[in-house]
Design a protein around this motif. Sequence first.
Motif, PDB file in Angstrom:
ATOM      1  N   TYR A  89       0.863  -1.174   0.000  1.00  0.00           N
ATOM      2  CA  TYR A  89       0.000   0.000   0.000  1.00  0.00           C
ATOM      3  C   TYR A  89       0.902   1.227   0.000  1.00  0.00           C
ATOM      4  O   TYR A  89       1.922   1.250   0.699  1.00  0.00           O
ATOM      5  N   LYS A 104      -4.304   1.819  -3.547  1.00  0.00           N
ATOM      6  CA  LYS A 104      -4.440   0.364  -3.494  1.00  0.00           C
ATOM      7  C   LYS A 104      -3.116  -0.290  -3.851  1.00  0.00           C
ATOM      8  O   LYS A 104      -2.324   0.247  -4.625  1.00  0.00           O
ATOM      9  N   ARG A 105      -2.889  -1.470  -3.283  1.00  0.00           N
ATOM     10  CA  ARG A 105      -1.545  -2.065  -3.382  1.00  0.00           C
ATOM     11  C   ARG A 105      -1.190  -2.463  -4.807  1.00  0.00           C
ATOM     12  O   ARG A 105      -0.017  -2.549  -5.141  1.00  0.00           O
ATOM     13  N   ASN A 137      -1.918  -5.851   5.245  1.00  0.00           N
ATOM     14  CA  ASN A 137      -3.136  -5.224   5.771  1.00  0.00           C
ATOM     15  C   ASN A 137      -2.966  -4.895   7.252  1.00  0.00           C
ATOM     16  O   ASN A 137      -3.440  -3.868   7.732  1.00  0.00           O
ATOM     17  N   LEU A 180      -0.951  -1.743   7.529  1.00  0.00           N
ATOM     18  CA  LEU A 180      -1.721  -0.584   7.081  1.00  0.00           C
ATOM     19  C   LEU A 180      -2.764  -0.208   8.127  1.00  0.00           C
ATOM     20  O   LEU A 180      -2.946   0.975   8.443  1.00  0.00           O
ATOM     21  N   ARG A 181      -3.433  -1.218   8.676  1.00  0.00           N
ATOM     22  CA  ARG A 181      -4.433  -0.922   9.706  1.00  0.00           C
ATOM     23  C   ARG A 181      -3.771  -0.330  10.947  1.00  0.00           C
ATOM     24  O   ARG A 181      -4.323   0.574  11.583  1.00  0.00           O
ATOM     25  N   TRP A 193     -14.094  -2.499   9.471  1.00  0.00           N
ATOM     26  CA  TRP A 193     -13.496  -3.297   8.387  1.00  0.00           C
ATOM     27  C   TRP A 193     -14.405  -4.439   7.989  1.00  0.00           C
ATOM     28  O   TRP A 193     -14.417  -4.843   6.818  1.00  0.00           O
ATOM     29  N   LEU A 239      -9.888  -3.048   1.594  1.00  0.00           N
ATOM     30  CA  LEU A 239      -8.554  -3.639   1.513  1.00  0.00           C
ATOM     31  C   LEU A 239      -8.573  -4.888   0.642  1.00  0.00           C
ATOM     32  O   LEU A 239      -9.564  -5.618   0.604  1.00  0.00           O
ATOM     33  N   ASP A 255      -4.356 -10.263   1.636  1.00  0.00           N
ATOM     34  CA  ASP A 255      -2.905 -10.252   1.802  1.00  0.00           C
ATOM     35  C   ASP A 255      -2.195 -11.256   0.896  1.00  0.00           C
ATOM     36  O   ASP A 255      -1.049 -11.076   0.561  1.00  0.00           O
TER      37      ASP A 255
END
Length: 268
Positions: free
Chosen positions: A23, A83-84, A137, A140-141, A257, A264, A267
């Motif tokens: 990300y 976005k990744r 994730n 990032l979270r 979430w 998201l 992963d």
Amino acid sequence: MAKSKFEYVRNFETDDTCLRNCYIVVRLDGRNFHKFAEQHTFTKPNDNRALGLMTRSARSVMEELEDIVIAYGQSDEFSFVFKRTSTWFKRRASKLMTHVASQFSSSYVFYWKEFFGEQPLLYPPGFDGRVVLYPSNHNLRDYLSWRQADCHINNLYNTVFWTLVQKGGLTTAQAEDRLKGTLAADKNEILFSEFDINYNTEPALHRKGTTLIWEKRDETVIKRKKLPSGEEKDVAATRSRRRVQAHHCDIIGEQFWEEHPDVLEDDN
Ligand code: DGT
Ligand code: MG
Ligand code: MG
Ligand code: MG
Ligand code: MG
């Protein structure tokens, strides 16, 4: 076309491609907003006009640039998460960061009047930017949780501080003294027992900051259609539209979430 002998200077450019699969977070922060807030008489501790303008500018960034899946803002800062799998601008950090910063800054000036009316903008504000990559994730979270925890800590402190000054008649030095070494529970207690303020019912915008995500909405529009017979008829057409939606809720826990599983990517 023939190349000029100056062409070689292009090779001095350094590669700043962001690592794949990560990300890409761009965080902006207002330059010297301590002074900017003073000069533009922002209300303390929170100015809803200023917060609204920040959010309006962030919305413009999301609408005008590609691949931003979520943004989070508080005080004079906003974080934008690409976005990744984004390949926008070949993932070049400087391009992404400068586009975010300039779109945000010009929007801040462009929409100033919508929030401050006739109050003049006294000088051009600036925002610094940085790029940080998060590979999972979980990371990032944790990043977003860190910013929201920062919002909470600062807002609780500022709320008690300015209540002691504005309602308790303390000087700013006295209020600072009073709060030295206090924990969150002590601050809640001061607000509750001395000022009858329940911190948890203070505006969510101030306690939680602003989270922007894309939401799909079914929109029904009525269209007038001409039939072959020449007769006109109203026909309902439903289409799905994407729009930026603002939330002022907790994003540290699971609920947000779980309610928005599309924000998201997985992963693996
Ligand atoms: P910097 O970021 O290093 O250039 O310096 P500052 O002054 O922007 O510092 P920063 O970003 O750590 O803190 C944000 C400042 O903005 C802080 O002094 C309070 C001010 N500010 C942000 N939102 C509001 C607001 O709603 N009301 C008031 N009165 N001040 C605000
Ligand atoms: Mg700073
Ligand atoms: Mg700042
Ligand atoms: Mg700041
Ligand atoms: Mg160009």
